[in-house]
Each structure stands twice: as structure tokens, then as C-alpha cells.
Write an enzyme that holds these catalytic residues in place. Structure first.
Site, PDB file in Angstrom:
ATOM      1  N   GLU A  76      22.387  34.890  40.400  1.00 24.42           N
ATOM      2  CA  GLU A  76      22.118  36.249  39.887  1.00 24.42           C
ATOM      3  C   GLU A  76      20.768  36.319  39.178  1.00 24.42           C
ATOM      4  O   GLU A  76      20.178  37.383  39.078  1.00 24.42           O
ATOM      5  CB  GLU A  76      23.236  36.693  38.941  1.00 24.42           C
ATOM      6  CG  GLU A  76      24.554  36.806  39.672  1.00 24.42           C
ATOM      7  CD  GLU A  76      25.338  38.046  39.332  1.00 24.42           C
ATOM      8  OE1 GLU A  76      25.227  38.517  38.200  1.00 24.42           O
ATOM      9  OE2 GLU A  76      26.077  38.523  40.225  1.00 24.42           O
ATOM     10  N   TYR A 114      33.128  38.227  36.822  1.00 28.41           N
ATOM     11  CA  TYR A 114      34.559  38.167  36.497  1.00 28.41           C
ATOM     12  C   TYR A 114      35.055  36.717  36.373  1.00 28.41           C
ATOM     13  O   TYR A 114      36.133  36.467  35.858  1.00 28.41           O
ATOM     14  CB  TYR A 114      35.375  38.825  37.631  1.00 28.41           C
ATOM     15  CG  TYR A 114      35.417  40.332  37.669  1.00 28.41           C
ATOM     16  CD1 TYR A 114      34.588  41.130  36.879  1.00 28.41           C
ATOM     17  CD2 TYR A 114      36.318  40.970  38.527  1.00 28.41           C
ATOM     18  CE1 TYR A 114      34.653  42.513  36.958  1.00 28.41           C
ATOM     19  CE2 TYR A 114      36.390  42.363  38.601  1.00 28.41           C
ATOM     20  CZ  TYR A 114      35.553  43.124  37.820  1.00 28.41           C
ATOM     21  OH  TYR A 114      35.626  44.493  37.895  1.00 28.41           O
ATOM     22  N   GLY A 115      34.255  35.779  36.926  1.00 24.11           N
ATOM     23  CA  GLY A 115      34.688  34.401  37.155  1.00 24.11           C
ATOM     24  C   GLY A 115      35.430  33.705  36.018  1.00 24.11           C
ATOM     25  O   GLY A 115      36.343  32.938  36.251  1.00 24.11           O
ATOM     26  N   CYS A 156      35.898  39.802  46.890  1.00 24.97           N
ATOM     27  CA  CYS A 156      35.629  38.980  45.713  1.00 24.97           C
ATOM     28  C   CYS A 156      36.795  38.002  45.598  1.00 24.97           C
ATOM     29  O   CYS A 156      37.955  38.427  45.548  1.00 24.97           O
ATOM     30  CB  CYS A 156      35.565  39.881  44.478  1.00 24.97           C
ATOM     31  SG  CYS A 156      35.447  39.003  42.917  1.00 24.97           S
ATOM     32  N   ASN A 157      36.476  36.726  45.580  1.00 25.00           N
ATOM     33  CA  ASN A 157      37.550  35.727  45.521  1.00 25.00           C
ATOM     34  C   ASN A 157      38.282  35.771  44.189  1.00 25.00           C
ATOM     35  O   ASN A 157      39.501  35.604  44.125  1.00 25.00           O
ATOM     36  CB  ASN A 157      36.976  34.328  45.746  1.00 25.00           C
ATOM     37  CG  ASN A 157      36.582  34.119  47.191  1.00 25.00           C
ATOM     38  OD1 ASN A 157      37.407  33.742  48.005  1.00 25.00           O
ATOM     39  ND2 ASN A 157      35.333  34.389  47.521  1.00 25.00           N
ATOM     40  N   THR A 158      37.522  35.993  43.122  1.00 24.29           N
ATOM     41  CA  THR A 158      38.140  35.997  41.790  1.00 24.29           C
ATOM     42  C   THR A 158      39.130  37.157  41.686  1.00 24.29           C
ATOM     43  O   THR A 158      40.268  36.982  41.234  1.00 24.29           O
ATOM     44  CB  THR A 158      37.041  36.088  40.714  1.00 24.29           C
ATOM     45  OG1 THR A 158      36.058  35.078  40.974  1.00 24.29           O
ATOM     46  CG2 THR A 158      37.609  35.893  39.332  1.00 24.29           C
ATOM     47  N   CYS A 163      33.436  31.593  47.266  1.00 21.25           N
ATOM     48  CA  CYS A 163      32.869  32.557  46.319  1.00 21.25           C
ATOM     49  C   CYS A 163      31.806  33.307  47.092  1.00 21.25           C
ATOM     50  O   CYS A 163      31.001  32.695  47.814  1.00 21.25           O
ATOM     51  CB  CYS A 163      32.244  31.842  45.121  1.00 21.25           C
ATOM     52  SG  CYS A 163      31.309  32.969  44.058  1.00 21.25           S
ATOM     53  N   THR A 164      31.823  34.627  46.931  1.00 18.50           N
ATOM     54  CA  THR A 164      30.950  35.465  47.750  1.00 18.50           C
ATOM     55  C   THR A 164      29.459  35.232  47.482  1.00 18.50           C
ATOM     56  O   THR A 164      28.632  35.577  48.316  1.00 18.50           O
ATOM     57  CB  THR A 164      31.268  36.939  47.463  1.00 18.50           C
ATOM     58  OG1 THR A 164      31.209  37.134  46.042  1.00 18.50           O
ATOM     59  CG2 THR A 164      32.647  37.295  47.967  1.00 18.50           C
ATOM     60  N   HIS A 165      29.122  34.660  46.318  1.00 19.40           N
ATOM     61  CA  HIS A 165      27.710  34.400  46.009  1.00 19.40           C
ATOM     62  C   HIS A 165      27.155  33.174  46.730  1.00 19.40           C
ATOM     63  O   HIS A 165      25.960  33.099  46.983  1.00 19.40           O
ATOM     64  CB  HIS A 165      27.542  34.137  44.509  1.00 19.40           C
ATOM     65  CG  HIS A 165      27.479  35.352  43.657  1.00 19.40           C
ATOM     66  ND1 HIS A 165      28.510  36.240  43.567  1.00 19.40           N
ATOM     67  CD2 HIS A 165      26.506  35.807  42.835  1.00 19.40           C
ATOM     68  CE1 HIS A 165      28.171  37.197  42.715  1.00 19.40           C
ATOM     69  NE2 HIS A 165      26.968  36.953  42.258  1.00 19.40           N
ATOM     70  N   ASP A 222      33.503  44.597  44.840  1.00 19.17           N
ATOM     71  CA  ASP A 222      33.229  43.269  44.273  1.00 19.17           C
ATOM     72  C   ASP A 222      32.876  43.451  42.799  1.00 19.17           C
ATOM     73  O   ASP A 222      32.502  44.546  42.370  1.00 19.17           O
ATOM     74  CB  ASP A 222      32.067  42.593  45.009  1.00 19.17           C
ATOM     75  CG  ASP A 222      31.766  41.209  44.425  1.00 19.17           C
ATOM     76  OD1 ASP A 222      32.710  40.408  44.277  1.00 19.17           O
ATOM     77  OD2 ASP A 222      30.602  40.934  44.086  1.00 19.17           O
ATOM     78  N   SER A 223      32.976  42.347  42.052  1.00 17.28           N
ATOM     79  CA  SER A 223      32.578  42.389  40.650  1.00 17.28           C
ATOM     80  C   SER A 223      31.092  42.742  40.513  1.00 17.28           C
ATOM     81  O   SER A 223      30.683  43.251  39.477  1.00 17.28           O
ATOM     82  CB  SER A 223      32.846  41.030  40.002  1.00 17.28           C
ATOM     83  OG  SER A 223      32.185  40.020  40.739  1.00 17.28           O
TER      84      SER A 223
HETATM   85  N1  DGL Z   1      32.391  37.664  43.545  1.00 18.88           N
HETATM   86  C1  DGL Z   1      32.945  36.570  42.758  1.00 18.88           C
HETATM   87  C2  DGL Z   1      33.797  35.658  43.657  1.00 18.88           C
HETATM   88  O1  DGL Z   1      33.759  35.714  44.888  1.00 18.88           O
HETATM   89  C3  DGL Z   1      31.886  35.770  42.049  1.00 18.88           C
HETATM   90  C4  DGL Z   1      31.205  36.526  40.946  1.00 18.88           C
HETATM   91  C5  DGL Z   1      32.036  36.708  39.692  1.00 18.88           C
HETATM   92  O2  DGL Z   1      32.378  35.700  39.026  1.00 18.88           O
HETATM   93  O3  DGL Z   1      32.276  37.850  39.331  1.00 18.88           O
HETATM   94  O4  DGL Z   1      34.543  34.869  43.126  1.00 18.88           O
END
Ligand code: DGL
Length: 276
Positions: free
Chosen positions: A159, A43-44, A74-76, A193-195, A11-12
Site C-alpha cells: 500500500e 482489515y487484516g 477480500c480473504n480477510t 490475500c488479494t494484495h 474489498d477492505s
Molecule cells: N484484502 C485483504 C485480504 O485479501 C488484505 C488487506 C486487508 O488486510 O484489509 O485479506
């Protein structure tokens, strides 16, 4: 380390730990390595090119640590880097390795949650702009209408440890109002989004009771379980020492451990892995 063949999870930063939590619960016994690119997260809002470059670099680190398979939790990264990695990088560099994402497994089942055939998808700006969920959900459920909403301030709130504070309420309500304004028929909200599972309580509190909120960790874990059943040639590669190792590209491992333990729901002890 190379006598182990762990499942790699990337993940990012911390978010993928919500997915890893479900994977570790549903598929205990395997060896796992988690890698968070905290030095360059989030990364978003980054471009396709940058997200691909960063993600591929981290995937290669996990390959070097012995992982035959890497999950982009990570979705992004899944929306902006996975296709190029699967269609170009792996073919050119290492065809025996596999990289899987979180979008397709989620899209495969999310249409089963809605009665009204109207779903709200909440994600980062990058995930929403890629339209990956629109395209993938439409492939599996052509009769489902997807309403996307970017929630760019939620990752920084989470975060910075603000998810349970009253200040978060304003931005939770703001983006929910925006997605609900797209249709009064939405009965399912996907946390793409994983967060976002860390905001789930507040999200549910601001939604009418009939709207379901769906996090994706358990969906992705179930899909990985199915994948391993269908691919014994891959499943047989993994060692089963039951170990979990955590790496971060940030040199502040104490900070990673503090945040990561909240996302993972148990104490995490990480090691620093420098980027080349
Ligand atoms: N893990 C990212 C996601 O699921 C969110 C955090 C990021 O923007 O890096 O999209």
C-alpha cells in the site's frame, strides 16, 4: 443508478481490484460496482466482530446501489464475515440477495495444483487465525497438508508503494523462509490475500524454481462464471451495460485512483461514498 443491476465487488481497500481485474476480463459486458472501504482498511489485524460489522455495512451499501449479488473480494472479510452474513444477515434482512467469498472457490481447486500434496498458504493474520483455508481445503482435498503463514507486513509495504523497492526483499524472504521451514515438501504457494499478486515477482524470485505460485483472481473469476451458469435466476437479474463504477469510503479519491490504477492495471476514477 437503480435502473442498473450491477455485480457488486467489495474489498477492505484496493486489493480486491486484482480479483475484479480477472472477473472483468473473464466476464465482460456486465455492469459492475467496486467498493473499497479504504477509510477503515486494512482489515487484516481486526477482530471477527469488527470485520463482520464493517463488511456487512459495505455490503448493504452495494445492495442499496442495486447489486443483487456481492462478491467479497477480500480473504480477510471472506474468512471472518461471510458465514455470519450468509447464515444470519441475509436471512433476516434480504433473502433474495446473495453474497459470495473467495475462499471456497480457491479451496475447491487448489489441491489440483500440488503433486507433493503439501501447500503453503500465505495470508493476513486474520485469514490465518480463522483457519478457513485449513478447514476448506481439507473438505475438498483431505490428503493435502496445508502450511499457513501470516505475512502482516506485506499489505503495508504494497500500500505504500514499496513492493518493487529493495527494502521489500527482506520481508518477502522472511515470510517465505518461515513457510518453507514448515516442510521441505511444499510445491505450491497460494497467495491467499488479494494484495500479494503485486509482490508475485519478488515472491517467485525467492522460491526454488519447482514451487508454483498461485494467485487467486483467475480462480475466483472462473468460479463466478460457473456459478452464473448454474444460477440463471440470478444471472438474468444483471444488466449488461458494460459499465464499471468505483467507490471508496475514503474522501481522498485522488489517492484511491492513484493506487487503484496500479492494482487494476488501468486508469480508475472513483467517487467518495461516506459511511453512515
Ligand atoms: N484484502 C485483504 C485480504 O485479501 C488484505 C488487506 C486487508 O488486510 O484489509 O485479506
Amino acid at each position: 443508478m437503480l435502473n442498473k443491476q450491477p455485480i457488486g465487488i467489495f474489498d477492505s481497500g484496493y486489493g480486491g481490484l486484482t480479483v475484479f481485474r480477472s472477473i472483468a476480463d473473464q466476464l465482460p459486458g456486465y455492469d459492475y460496482i467496486y467498493l473499497g472501504d479504504n477509510a477503515r482498511a486494512p482489515y487484516g489485524n481486526r477482530s471477527f466482530k469488527t470485520i463482520h460489522e464493517y463488511t456487512w455495512e459495505c455490503v448493504q451499501l452495494l445492495f442499496e446501489m442495486g447489486c443483487p449479488l456481492v462478491i467479497l473480494a477480500c480473504n480477510t472479510a471472506s474468512s471472518k464475515a461471510l458465514r455470519t452474513i450468509q447464515q444470519q444477515d441475509l436471512k433476516n434482512e434480504d433473502p433474495s440477495k446473495r453474497v459470495l467469498g473467495v475462499i471456497r472457490p480457491t479451496a475447491e481447486v487448489i489441491g489440483n495444483y500440488t503433486q507433493t500434496k503439501q501447500i503453503g498458504v500465505l495470508g493476513t493474520k486474520g485469514t490465518v487465525q480463522s483457519e478457513s483455508y485449513l478447514i476448506e481445503i481439507n473438505n475438498f482435498f483431505p490428503d493435502v497438508k496445508v502450511h499457513q503463514q501470516a505475512c502482516p507486513l506485506w499489505v503495508p509495504l504494497i500500500e505504500n508503494g514499496e513492493s518493487n523497492q529493495p527494502g521489500a526483499d527482506y520481508f518477502v524472504k522472511k515470510y517465505l523462509d518461515q513457510v518453507l521451514a514448515q516442510s521441505d515438501q511444499i510445491d505450491t504457494i497460494l497467495l491467499a490475500c488479494t494484495h500479494y499478486p503485486l509482490l508475485q515477482e519478488k515472491i517467485s524470485a525467492y522460491l526454488p524454481a519447482h514451487i508454483k505460485v498461485v494467485p487467486q483472481g483467475d480462480i475466483v473469476a472462473k468460479s463466478l462464471k460457473d456459478y452464473l451458469e448454474r444460477h440463471p435466476e440470478m444471472e438474468h437479474k444483471f444488466t449488461r451495460g458494460g459499465t464499471q463504477q468505483f467507490f471508496t469510503t475514503s474522501d481522498d479519491t485522488a489517492d484511491f485512483d492513484h493506487h487503484a490504477s496500479i492494482f487494476f492495471g488501468e486508469q480508475v476514477r472513483s467517487k467518495y461514498i461516506p459511511l453512515k
